[in-house]
Write an enzyme that holds these catalytic residues in place. Structure first.
Site, PDB file in Angstrom:
ATOM      1  N   SER A  99       0.801  -1.332  -0.117  1.00 23.15           N
ATOM      2  CA  SER A  99      -0.101   0.127  -0.010  1.00 23.15           C
ATOM      3  C   SER A  99       0.916   1.410  -0.169  1.00 23.15           C
ATOM      4  CB  SER A  99      -0.913   0.041   1.047  1.00 23.15           C
ATOM      5  OG  SER A  99      -0.180   0.388   2.377  1.00 23.15           O
ATOM      6  N   LYS A 137       0.239   4.754   6.698  1.00 27.82           N
ATOM      7  CA  LYS A 137       0.102   5.717   5.693  1.00 27.82           C
ATOM      8  C   LYS A 137       0.515   7.029   5.662  1.00 27.82           C
ATOM      9  CE  LYS A 137      -3.144   2.375   4.619  1.00 27.82           C
ATOM     10  NZ  LYS A 137      -2.682   1.367   3.718  1.00 27.82           N
TER      11      LYS A 137
END
EC number: 3.4.21.-
Length: 170
Positions: free
Chosen positions: A40, A88
């Site tokens: 990701s 993230k």
């Protein structure tokens, strides 16, 4: 001779009982390391999915003080699974208006005490586009350096892709 050996054992035990709480406190409050799994955050982290996973240094102190900037890479408790931590990039701060990905013409104003986070590998990231703005209270730490593998050792600088800049900043 036996007394001399006992002195070393006693010094070791007393040092152990000092070192363990200091180490635990350091890892809990200041910094720790973590292995990044998944794709990701490619290409910033784990650029080669078949290669070694990146190991990063996590600064817990900054997260405790909610010292967050756009472009920071952060570790946080997953809003969907509290047993899991995810990593993230911070795209927007409270008061910013963000155009979501995957939703035609949908804009979100990040509420007070929240941030908008996304993975760098769009389409392969479970992030704010799926679960919305994230409470600052879920932040665990800031990723500051890649420690492993050695050929990837570097400081992680805040970076915000031009296409992900906020529509409006307060």
């Amino acid at each position: 001779m036996a007394q001399h050996g006992r002195r070393y054992v006693r010094a070791f035990i007393s040092g152990f009982f000092v070192a363990v709480p200091v180490t635990v406190t350091f890892l809990d409050r200041v910094a720790c390391i973590a292995r990044v799994e998944g794709v990701s955050m490619q290409p910033s982290l784990n650029p080669d999915a078949r290669g070694e996973s990146d190991i990063v240094l996590l600064n817990r102190w900054r997260a405790r003080n909610y010292d967050v900037q756009r472009g920071d890479i952060v570790s946080l408790v997953s809003p969907k699974n509290p047993e899991q931590k995810i990593i993230k990039r911070v795209i927007a701060l409270e008061g910013d208006i963000v155009k979501t990905l995957g939703h035609k013409n949908r804009y979100v104003k990040v509420p007070r005490g929240h941030v908008w986070v996304e993975g760098d590998h769009h389409g392969h990231s479970f992030d704010s586009n799926a679960f919305g703005p994230v409470s600052l209270g879920l932040l665990h730490s800031h990723a500051t350096h890649i420690l492993w593998p050695p050929n990837r050792w570097q400081k992680l600088k805040p970076f915000l892709p031009v296409e992900r800049e906020s529509v409006q900043n307060d």
